[in-house]
Write a protein that holds these residues in place. Structure first.
Motif, PDB file in Angstrom:
ATOM      1  N   ASP A 111      -0.106  -1.201  -6.638  1.00  0.00           N
ATOM      2  CA  ASP A 111      -1.351  -1.817  -7.117  1.00  0.00           C
ATOM      3  C   ASP A 111      -2.481  -1.212  -6.301  1.00  0.00           C
ATOM      4  OD1 ASP A 111      -3.480  -3.365  -7.881  1.00  0.00           O
ATOM      5  OD2 ASP A 111      -2.657  -5.269  -7.171  1.00  0.00           O
ATOM      6  N   ILE A 112      -2.998  -0.077  -6.742  1.00  0.00           N
ATOM      7  CA  ILE A 112      -3.988   0.670  -5.967  1.00  0.00           C
ATOM      8  C   ILE A 112      -5.241  -0.160  -5.701  1.00  0.00           C
ATOM      9  CG2 ILE A 112      -5.418   2.745  -5.913  1.00  0.00           C
ATOM     10  CD1 ILE A 112      -2.452   3.249  -5.581  1.00  0.00           C
ATOM     11  N   ASN A 113      -5.620  -0.980  -6.648  1.00  0.00           N
ATOM     12  CA  ASN A 113      -6.844  -1.771  -6.481  1.00  0.00           C
ATOM     13  C   ASN A 113      -6.754  -2.766  -5.334  1.00  0.00           C
ATOM     14  OD1 ASN A 113      -8.610  -0.827  -8.655  1.00  0.00           O
ATOM     15  ND2 ASN A 113      -7.027  -1.604 -10.011  1.00  0.00           N
ATOM     16  N   ASN A 114      -5.546  -3.223  -5.033  1.00  0.00           N
ATOM     17  CA  ASN A 114      -5.376  -4.250  -4.005  1.00  0.00           C
ATOM     18  C   ASN A 114      -4.457  -3.829  -2.858  1.00  0.00           C
ATOM     19  OD1 ASN A 114      -6.869  -6.644  -5.172  1.00  0.00           O
ATOM     20  ND2 ASN A 114      -5.479  -6.168  -6.871  1.00  0.00           N
ATOM     21  N   ILE A 115      -4.139  -2.555  -2.787  1.00  0.00           N
ATOM     22  CA  ILE A 115      -3.164  -2.144  -1.777  1.00  0.00           C
ATOM     23  C   ILE A 115      -3.684  -2.352  -0.362  1.00  0.00           C
ATOM     24  CG2 ILE A 115      -3.840   0.295  -1.642  1.00  0.00           C
ATOM     25  CD1 ILE A 115      -0.729   0.853  -1.568  1.00  0.00           C
ATOM     26  N   TYR A 116      -5.002  -2.418  -0.181  1.00  0.00           N
ATOM     27  CA  TYR A 116      -5.560  -2.672   1.150  1.00  0.00           C
ATOM     28  C   TYR A 116      -5.080  -3.998   1.720  1.00  0.00           C
ATOM     29  CZ  TYR A 116      -8.822  -6.036  -0.905  1.00  0.00           C
ATOM     30  OH  TYR A 116      -9.364  -7.126  -1.546  1.00  0.00           O
ATOM     31  N   LYS A 117      -4.727  -4.931   0.836  1.00  0.00           N
ATOM     32  CA  LYS A 117      -4.272  -6.238   1.305  1.00  0.00           C
ATOM     33  C   LYS A 117      -2.922  -6.132   2.020  1.00  0.00           C
ATOM     34  CE  LYS A 117      -6.512  -8.817  -2.468  1.00  0.00           C
ATOM     35  NZ  LYS A 117      -6.276  -9.715  -3.622  1.00  0.00           N
ATOM     36  N   TYR A 118      -2.162  -5.102   1.692  1.00  0.00           N
ATOM     37  CA  TYR A 118      -0.794  -4.983   2.199  1.00  0.00           C
ATOM     38  C   TYR A 118      -0.664  -3.964   3.330  1.00  0.00           C
ATOM     39  CZ  TYR A 118      -0.194  -7.427  -2.175  1.00  0.00           C
ATOM     40  OH  TYR A 118      -0.323  -8.338  -3.201  1.00  0.00           O
ATOM     41  N   ILE A 119      -1.391  -2.859   3.227  1.00  0.00           N
ATOM     42  CA  ILE A 119      -1.403  -1.860   4.297  1.00  0.00           C
ATOM     43  C   ILE A 119      -2.849  -1.459   4.542  1.00  0.00           C
ATOM     44  CG2 ILE A 119      -0.536   0.330   5.162  1.00  0.00           C
ATOM     45  CD1 ILE A 119       1.704   0.212   3.155  1.00  0.00           C
ATOM     46  N   SER A 120      -3.281  -1.630   5.765  1.00  0.00           N
ATOM     47  CA  SER A 120      -4.658  -1.346   6.154  1.00  0.00           C
ATOM     48  C   SER A 120      -4.622  -0.330   7.287  1.00  0.00           C
ATOM     49  CB  SER A 120      -5.332  -2.653   6.598  1.00  0.00           C
ATOM     50  OG  SER A 120      -6.621  -2.419   7.072  1.00  0.00           O
TER      51      SER A 120
END
Length: 422
Positions: free
Chosen positions: A352-361
């Motif tokens: 989920d490219i739009n929300n991947i920041y939530k999982y790996i930052s």
């Protein structure tokens, strides 16, 4: 809750992989994190470490780190921004804010001139401080007259980072015999092997299109242009707003690595703009490393480094002589290594490219001076060797490996995981 149920609940909690999500609120609490790999090293969240199981003591540290804070690797962003704003100044269409930004850019560029990619003063301090804390945390090991092997990438900023780190250890314990080297011969044990070309996956192109959409959407420059130019229509004749926005972002984020200049350009942007640009850069890093499920597994380029870390540790365990191994590399090396090691911060990515920041930052993994420390423990009379992992000096976990004494793991169990995942 009964005592028995409490034990069962704790056991289930420890056995279940958990990944702390990154939120917009969290990023806003320290807006410098939007710099991603530009983020200046924040230091450990806690000075205290979990006490080792009774009788176990550290005998070996395998350290793998990124160079410290640096200047931008290319000053073209400075040149682009200064040229555009200077042209606008000649036409008399700079706002007061635009004039302020231009003055700051000139100050920053004067300092950065011919320093492309160089270690900054802050970068040198970071490695002194990391080495100092390592010594304070593991005095029973590092106060001995050890022989320590240190190697770095042939990059000048990595070599200087190694020197500053080792200089601090030597000052704390003059009895240390530290060998430093930076040779092309050793690069396969220090940096990723770019000659390895993993097969490109079918999903990668689709992911890249999604990432590009995020990145381009984040560079809506209309508000920025209005803040810098009194006549945006005339400015648009010679200023590409998207290009200017990207240039100013890179300069603004890197300025946190030269704090002695006492200038900042972060207020050129709103927090939402910084956050949106950060999500695009974050997704790009994760795709280019292969941390998005189904994407091209570029992290395989770091496998030989991990193999070397394992073989070196096994050799030292067998030899039984306390020591430390220090390696100094780059962000593009630390990130895939964190994944291959199975560290929680680098695992748990979603398609989920739009929300991947939530999982790996990535600001949590590869800030300037990022480091991974494997600390090995043994107990007299015990066959098992234990290891724990520190990411940026914070204790972390390997969720795929079971343990009854986190954050400590049986070395053999960890190696078994790495063997299965090869």
């Amino acid at each position: 809750m009964s005592y028995r149920l409490t034990i069962i609940w704790l056991a289930a909690l420890l056995a279940t992989p958990t990944f702390a999500q990154t939120s917009r609120k969290e990023i806003f609490s320290d807006i410098n994190r939007t710099g991603s790999n530009y983020f200046a090293y924040p230091g450990p969240a806690s000075k205290k470490l979990t006490k080792a199981p009774e009788g176990y003591a550290p005998f070996y540290i395998s350290h793998y780190g990124r160079h410290g804070s640096r200047y931008m690797s290319n000053n073209e962003y400075y040149v682009t921004a200064i040229n555009k704003l200077d042209s606008a100044a000649q036409f008399g269409i700079l706002t007061a804010k635009g004039q302020e930004v231009l003055a700051k850019l000139r100050t920053g560029y004067a300092d950065a001139w011919h320093r492309d990619g160089d270690l900054s003063k802050l970068g040198a301090r970071q490695h002194h401080e990391i080495a100092h804390r390592m010594y304070e945390r593991f005095p029973e090991l590092l106060s001995q007259p050890l022989q320590i092997d240190a190697k770095s990438s042939t990059s000048r900023r990595c070599m200087l980072s190694m020197f500053n780190f080792c200089q601090e250890l030597q000052s704390l314990n003059p009895a240390l015999e530290i060998t430093m080297d930076a040779s092309k011969r050793d690069m396969k044990y220090v940096v990723e092997d770019l000659s390895i070309k993993p097969a490109v996956t079918a999903a990668s192109d689709r992911y890249e299109q999604q990432r590009a959409a995020i990145f381009e959407g984040a560079h809506d420059s209309r508000r920025l242009m209005a803040s810098l130019f009194t006549d945006t229509d005339r400015a648009a004749q010679f200023v590409d707003g998207r290009e200017l926005m990207e240039a100013l972002y890179n300069v603004a984020e890197d300025l946190q690595n030269v704090p002695e200049l006492e200038i900042s350009l972060m207020d050129v942007f709103t927090k939402d703009e910084l956050f949106n640009m950060w999500t695009g850069y974050n997704a790009g890093w994760l795709l280019n490393t292969g941390l998005v499920p189904g994407s091209t597994p570029y992290y395989q380029q770091q496998q030989e480094v991990l193999d070397s870390i394992v073989s070196t540790a096994d050799r030292i365990i067998q030899k039984g002589v306390p020591t430390a191994t220090l390696r100094f590399s780059h962000d593009s090396s630390v990130l895939p290594l964190a994944y291959l090691l199975g560290l929680k911060e680098a695992r748990g990515g979603k398609a989920d490219i739009n929300n991947i920041y939530k999982y790996i930052s990535i600001d949590k993994i590869i800030p300037m001076a990022a480091n991974i420390q494997l600390v090995f423990y043994r107990k007299e009379g015990a066959a098992d060797v234990l290891v724990k992992f520190l990411l940026n000096e914070n204790e972390t976990t390997v969720p795929a490996v079971k343990t009854n004494c986190p954050p400590y793991y049986r070395w053999q169990d960890v190696k078994n995981l790495w063997t299965r995942e090869k």
